[in-house]
Design an enzyme around this catalytic site. Structure first.
Site, PDB file in Angstrom:
ATOM      1  CE  LYS A   1      -5.502   5.745   4.270  1.00 34.20           C
ATOM      2  NZ  LYS A   1      -6.460   4.847   3.586  1.00 34.20           N
TER       3      LYS A   1
ATOM      4  CG  ASP B   1      -3.169   7.945  -1.769  1.00 35.32           C
ATOM      5  OD1 ASP B   1      -2.970   8.299  -0.595  1.00 35.32           O
ATOM      6  OD2 ASP B   1      -2.959   6.784  -2.179  1.00 35.32           O
TER       7      ASP B   1
ATOM      8  NE  ARG C   1      -0.456   1.776   3.620  1.00 37.16           N
ATOM      9  CZ  ARG C   1       0.685   2.472   3.755  1.00 37.16           C
ATOM     10  NH1 ARG C   1       1.842   1.863   3.962  1.00 37.16           N
ATOM     11  NH2 ARG C   1       0.688   3.796   3.669  1.00 37.16           N
TER      12      ARG C   1
ATOM     13  CB  ALA D   1       0.595   7.023  -3.655  1.00 41.47           C
TER      14      ALA D   1
HETATM   15  O1  MRU Z   1      -4.818   3.242   2.054  1.00 43.27           O
HETATM   16  P1  MRU Z   1      -3.325   3.449   2.009  1.00 43.27           P
HETATM   17  O2  MRU Z   1      -2.628   2.922   3.209  1.00 43.27           O
HETATM   18  O3  MRU Z   1      -2.725   2.976   0.711  1.00 43.27           O
HETATM   19  O4  MRU Z   1      -3.178   5.036   2.025  1.00 43.27           O
HETATM   20  C1  MRU Z   1      -1.898   5.582   1.894  1.00 43.27           C
HETATM   21  C2  MRU Z   1      -1.844   7.038   2.101  1.00 43.27           C
HETATM   22  O5  MRU Z   1      -2.845   7.709   2.266  1.00 43.27           O
HETATM   23  C3  MRU Z   1      -0.491   7.678   2.051  1.00 43.27           C
HETATM   24  O6  MRU Z   1      -0.446   8.834   2.842  1.00 43.27           O
HETATM   25  C4  MRU Z   1      -0.191   8.077   0.593  1.00 43.27           C
HETATM   26  O7  MRU Z   1      -0.341   6.989  -0.264  1.00 43.27           O
HETATM   27  C5  MRU Z   1       1.162   8.636   0.447  1.00 43.27           C
HETATM   28  S1  MRU Z   1       2.399   7.419   0.666  1.00 43.27           S
HETATM   29  C6  MRU Z   1       3.916   8.085   0.355  1.00 43.27           C
END
Ligand code: MRU
Length: 346
Positions: A248, A237, A46, A48
């Site tokens: 998130k 994301d 998980r 981005a």
């Molecule tokens: O649902 P997830 O855990 O994939 O959500 C991830 C996030 O919201 C992170 O903050 C985002 O992907 C940035 S990661 C460098």
């Protein structure tokens, strides 16, 4: 701490199973596309940038055994794989960026034999991995300039090693500042409902020797009111052309609170998270996830009665006017965003 979230090993995609952390550091070797799709959906991998890399390896995994003898047939196989991977999670731009980048390599080399195209796709996925490592470190270098000695930083979710290949975006800024000798204190929001902050961010910050304190998401306002937060840094994301940012769920809350308390609010993200064809955050698709994630998943027994209605969006949109600056691998972007995003990302 020398760990890699995702790599190609033994003819398979090797990932850390993030659902097992912090209790167990377990690696999975993924050999088929359906297993990868499920691993992404269930957040075994998980974040981005890590999703961009997973998608790239997924494209290779999906076509490496294609029986196609010519490009016309190969591209049908490729399209099927690309569509399937793209159906996995809707919000992170990097997932689509990874797929598109792989497909464009195939298209650009369509006059070559299929066997060579497969090799080029393997190389491209490797390149995406290597680039992510450099990209994160560049974000760290730019971002660390914003951090003062004895700063106190609030973050949400996990935008660190586990969300990239081996360094991080928001947490990369913190790692670089620490490497520069700055003394820091970090508050990590637990990040309901799947607790990426509590399970993953505290785990990796502690391993990196960073002073980290866990808070429930609802405690952020109090900390700010008490003057305990110097700045907020979150990942992203997807970022629209006007800088509206999907991240998130709970990130928007922090941005509103930061604005009220006059605390700088930063987003840290690589260029691959920007989606300039999308004008504003209104057009960013937001993933809605299973209600069970809210009603019980990480608890020994359900926390609600049966059949309770749940709303479970995984992301929210922070409007651009609440963002102080976006720390990217190409530099720090400040308002006016529409103009400066194009100027810096070029
Ligand atoms: O649902 P997830 O855990 O994939 O959500 C991830 C996030 O919201 C992170 O903050 C985002 O992907 C940035 S990661 C460098």
């Amino acid at each position: 701490m020398d760990i890699r979230t995702i790599e190609w090993k033994n003819k398979s995609i090797k990932i850390i199973n993030q659902t097992k952390l912090p209790l167990k550091l377990e690696y999975l070797y993924i050999k088929d596309l359906k297993t990868l799709w499920r691993a992404i959906k269930e957040l075994k991998v998980r974040g981005a940038p890590a999703l961009g890399a997973a998608a790239a390896w997924g494209v290779y995994l999906g076509i490496k055994d294609s029986k196609a003898k010519n490009f016309a047939d190969f591209s049908k196989d490729l399209e099927k794989v690309a569509k399937y991977l793209a159906s996995c999670r809707p919000t992170a731009r990097n997932l689509f960026w990874g797929i598109e980048r792989m497909c464009s390599i195939a298209v650009r080399n369509q006059q070559e034999p299929v066997s060579l195209i497969k090799k080029l796709l393997f190389k491209e996925a490797q390149k995406i991995i290597e680039e992510d490592r450099q990209t994160s470190r560049r974000i760290g270098r730019y971002g660390a300039k914003l951090i003062k000695d004895k700063d106190t930083i609030l973050t949400i979710c996990n935008a660190g090693i586990l969300a990239t290949i081996d360094y991080g975006t928001a947490l990369g800024v913190i790692y670089k500042a620490k490497e520069e000798g700055k003394r820091l204190k970090v508050y990590a929001c637990e990040t309901r409902p799947l607790l990426q902050g509590a399970r993953l961010t505290t785990w990796e910050l502690k391993k990196k020797g960073i002073d980290v304190t866990l808070i429930c998401d609802s405690m952020a306002a109090t900390l700010m009111q008490q003057g305990k937060i110097g700045k907020v840094i979150a990942g992203a994301d997807r970022i629209a052309a006007n800088a509206d940012t999907a991240n998130k769920i709970g990130t928007y809350n922090l941005a509103v609170l930061s604005h009220y308390h006059k605390i700088p609010f930063y987003i840290a993200a690589p260029h691959s998270t920007f989606n300039l064809r999308i004008k504003t955050g209104k057009d960013i698709p937001i993933e809605e996830r299973n209600s069970k994630e809210v009603t019980g998943l990480f608890f020994k027994r359900p926390i609600t009665g049966r059949n309770i209605k749940v709303f479970n969006p995984a992301f929210d949109i922070t409007p651009q006017h609440l963002i102080t600056a976006i720390i990217t691998d190409k530099g720090i972007i400040r308002p006016p965003f529409i103009k400066n995003i194009v100027k810096i990302l070029k």
